[in-house]
Design an enzyme around this catalytic site. Sequence first.
Site, PDB file in Angstrom:
ATOM      1  CG  ASN A   1      16.032  27.259   1.001  1.00  9.71           C
ATOM      2  OD1 ASN A   1      14.996  27.866   1.577  1.00  9.71           O
ATOM      3  ND2 ASN A   1      15.713  26.691  -0.139  1.00  9.71           N
TER       4      ASN A   1
ATOM      5  N   GLY B   1      25.572  17.638  -5.427  1.00 15.80           N
ATOM      6  CA  GLY B   1      26.522  17.127  -6.717  1.00 15.80           C
ATOM      7  C   GLY B   1      25.877  17.636  -8.019  1.00 15.80           C
ATOM      8  CD  GLU B   2      25.644  19.096 -12.831  1.00 11.38           C
ATOM      9  OE1 GLU B   2      25.057  20.022 -12.470  1.00 11.38           O
ATOM     10  OE2 GLU B   2      25.085  18.596 -13.816  1.00 11.38           O
TER      11      GLU B   2
ATOM     12  CB  CYS C   1      26.686  27.311  -7.254  1.00 11.12           C
ATOM     13  SG  CYS C   1      26.688  26.377  -8.705  1.00 11.12           S
TER      14      CYS C   1
ATOM     15  CB  CYS D   1      16.824  24.317  -2.881  1.00 10.77           C
ATOM     16  SG  CYS D   1      15.143  23.510  -3.537  1.00 10.77           S
TER      17      CYS D   1
ATOM     18  CB  CYS E   1      25.122  25.656  -3.565  1.00 15.40           C
ATOM     19  SG  CYS E   1      24.579  24.127  -3.418  1.00 15.40           S
TER      20      CYS E   1
ATOM     21  CB  CYS F   1      29.118  19.750  -5.668  1.00 16.26           C
ATOM     22  SG  CYS F   1      28.716  20.546  -7.560  1.00 16.26           S
TER      23      CYS F   1
ATOM     24  CB  CYS G   1      15.321  15.596  -3.319  1.00 14.32           C
ATOM     25  SG  CYS G   1      16.843  16.710  -3.904  1.00 14.32           S
TER      26      CYS G   1
ATOM     27  CD  GLU H   1      22.529  16.036   4.601  1.00 19.71           C
ATOM     28  OE1 GLU H   1      22.648  16.147   5.903  1.00 19.71           O
ATOM     29  OE2 GLU H   1      22.312  17.023   4.042  1.00 19.71           O
TER      30      GLU H   1
ATOM     31  CB  SER I   1      20.818  25.454 -11.667  1.00 14.62           C
ATOM     32  OG  SER I   1      20.376  24.405 -11.216  1.00 14.62           O
ATOM     33  CG  LEU I   2      18.760  30.810 -16.735  1.00 14.06           C
ATOM     34  CD1 LEU I   2      19.919  30.321 -17.512  1.00 14.06           C
ATOM     35  CD2 LEU I   2      17.524  31.132 -17.293  1.00 14.06           C
ATOM     36  CG  HIS I   3      20.473  29.775 -10.397  1.00 15.91           C
ATOM     37  ND1 HIS I   3      19.185  29.582 -10.020  1.00 15.91           N
ATOM     38  CD2 HIS I   3      21.238  28.852 -10.008  1.00 15.91           C
ATOM     39  CE1 HIS I   3      19.334  28.325  -9.392  1.00 15.91           C
ATOM     40  NE2 HIS I   3      20.348  27.977  -9.298  1.00 15.91           N
TER      41      HIS I   3
ATOM     42  CB  SER J   1      18.212  19.616 -11.100  1.00 17.05           C
ATOM     43  OG  SER J   1      18.573  21.004 -10.933  1.00 17.05           O
TER      44      SER J   1
HETATM   45  N1  SAH Z   1      24.037  20.622  -9.612  1.00 22.23           N
HETATM   46  C1  SAH Z   1      22.903  20.660  -9.916  1.00 22.23           C
HETATM   47  C2  SAH Z   1      21.942  19.661  -8.961  1.00 22.23           C
HETATM   48  C3  SAH Z   1      21.912  20.344  -7.682  1.00 22.23           C
HETATM   49  S1  SAH Z   1      20.103  20.987  -7.534  1.00 22.23           S
HETATM   50  C4  SAH Z   1      22.269  21.723 -10.323  1.00 22.23           C
HETATM   51  O1  SAH Z   1      23.112  22.660 -10.290  1.00 22.23           O
HETATM   52  O2  SAH Z   1      21.019  21.909 -10.877  1.00 22.23           O
HETATM   53  C5  SAH Z   1      19.885  21.984  -6.420  1.00 22.23           C
HETATM   54  C6  SAH Z   1      19.190  23.057  -6.652  1.00 22.23           C
HETATM   55  O3  SAH Z   1      19.007  24.028  -5.604  1.00 22.23           O
HETATM   56  C7  SAH Z   1      19.682  23.973  -8.072  1.00 22.23           C
HETATM   57  O4  SAH Z   1      18.915  24.494  -8.649  1.00 22.23           O
HETATM   58  C8  SAH Z   1      20.694  25.015  -7.015  1.00 22.23           C
HETATM   59  O5  SAH Z   1      20.991  26.080  -7.866  1.00 22.23           O
HETATM   60  C9  SAH Z   1      19.528  25.450  -6.095  1.00 22.23           C
HETATM   61  N2  SAH Z   1      20.185  25.842  -5.071  1.00 22.23           N
HETATM   62  C10 SAH Z   1      21.364  25.651  -4.315  1.00 22.23           C
HETATM   63  N3  SAH Z   1      21.539  26.355  -3.308  1.00 22.23           N
HETATM   64  C11 SAH Z   1      20.475  26.931  -2.873  1.00 22.23           C
HETATM   65  C12 SAH Z   1      19.982  27.822  -1.912  1.00 22.23           C
HETATM   66  N4  SAH Z   1      20.734  28.197  -0.887  1.00 22.23           N
HETATM   67  N5  SAH Z   1      18.962  28.504  -1.802  1.00 22.23           N
HETATM   68  C13 SAH Z   1      17.870  27.910  -2.792  1.00 22.23           C
HETATM   69  N6  SAH Z   1      18.097  26.935  -3.785  1.00 22.23           N
HETATM   70  C14 SAH Z   1      19.720  26.726  -4.020  1.00 22.23           C
END
Ligand code: SAH
Length: 332
Positions: free
Chosen positions: A265, A134-135, A85, A308, A88, A81, A74, A61, A189-191, A166
Amino acid sequence: MKWIYQFGVDDFLAMTNLSKGLRARLAEVAEIRPPEVVLDREDPDGTRKWLLRLADGNAIETVFIPEEGRGTLCVSSQVGCTLNCDFCATARQGYNRNLTVDEIIGQLWVANRALGNRPREARVITNVVLMGMGEPLLNFDNVVRAVSLMLDDHAYGLSRRRVTLSTAGVVPALDRLREATGGIALAVSLHAVTDELRDRLVPLNKKYPIAELLEACRRYTADGRSRTTFEYVMLDGVNDRPEDARALVRLLQGVPAKVNLIPFNPFPGAPYRRSPQAAIDRFRDILLRAGITTITRKTRGQEIDAACGQLAGRVRDRTRRSRRLQQGRGAA
Ligand code: SAH
C-alpha cells in the site's frame, strides 16, 4: 468488568446492580476515561477508522474491517514505532512511547461502543489483530495485560485463535508470549527470503535473522495445533519473483505455516511500488502448488488511509526516539 467492557458504560453511577455505596466509592477513587475520538471515517467498502487522542496529546489509529461472517479490529500498540521498516508509513512518524494497558484496551472499548455494544451472540467485533501502529512485542507487559482482557469472559471473551499478534520478529519475546497468553494466534512479518534483503526491509532482522525467527515460530507452534501466519508484502521487482516464491517454499519446510500476501500500500514518498496482480497470482500459485495455504490480503480502507502500513496517527514528541537511538537502546 461487564459494565465497562460489555455494556460500554463509562459512569459508575449507572452500574445499577452495585450497591449505592460501592458506586459512590468507585466514582470517588477511579475514573473510566476512554481515548477521545477526534476523527471517525468510513471507507465506501465499510472499513472504518478512528483517530484517537490520548491524554498527553499523542494520537493513534484503530481500524475496523467488516467481512462476510466476521469483523476484525486492528489495534495499535505504540505511538509510532522504532523499527524503521522501509515500506511502512508508521516508521516515518518516529516513535514516542508505548501505549498503556488502558490505551490498548480503550481502542476496543471505543470501537465496540461506536458499533453498538451488541450482546455477545450478536457481536460485531469477532476478531482482534494487533497489527496497527507499533511493534507489540516491544510493549510486552502492557500488550499481554490488554490481551488478557480481550480473552477474559468478563470482558471481551474472545478465543485465543481470534486474537492475533503481528510481529516483525522480536525472537526472545515470542517464547514469553506463548507462556503469558496460552498461545494467541501469531503472525510474523517476513517479507523477504534472504537476510540480505530482509536486513534492508525490516532492519530488526540484523538482530534476529530469518533462521532464528523461523526456529522461534516452530517453538511457538510446537503443540501441533496451530500455524504461524507469515505476512509477505508484495513489492514490485524487489521480492516478488518466482524464484523468491520457490525460496519461500524451501524456507518454510517443516514450519507450520500459512502465508498472507499483502499487496504493497503506497504512501507519499514511499520508495516502492505494488507488484502487478499477475506477479502476485504467480507467486501465490507457486506456494499453493507446494501445499502452503496462501491468501492474498484484500486491500481495504484505502480511501481513508486505513490499509496495512498506512496508519500514521500523530506523534507529538520525537525527541525521545533520537535519544533512544543515540544511547543505542533503539530496538532496531
Ligand atoms: N510491527 C508489527 C505490527 C505491524 S503490522 C509487525 O511488523 O508485524 C502491520 C503489517 O503491515 C505488517 O506485516 C507490516 O509489515 C505490513 N505493512 C507495513 N507497511 C505496509 C505497506 N505499506 N503495505 C502493505 N503492508 C505493509
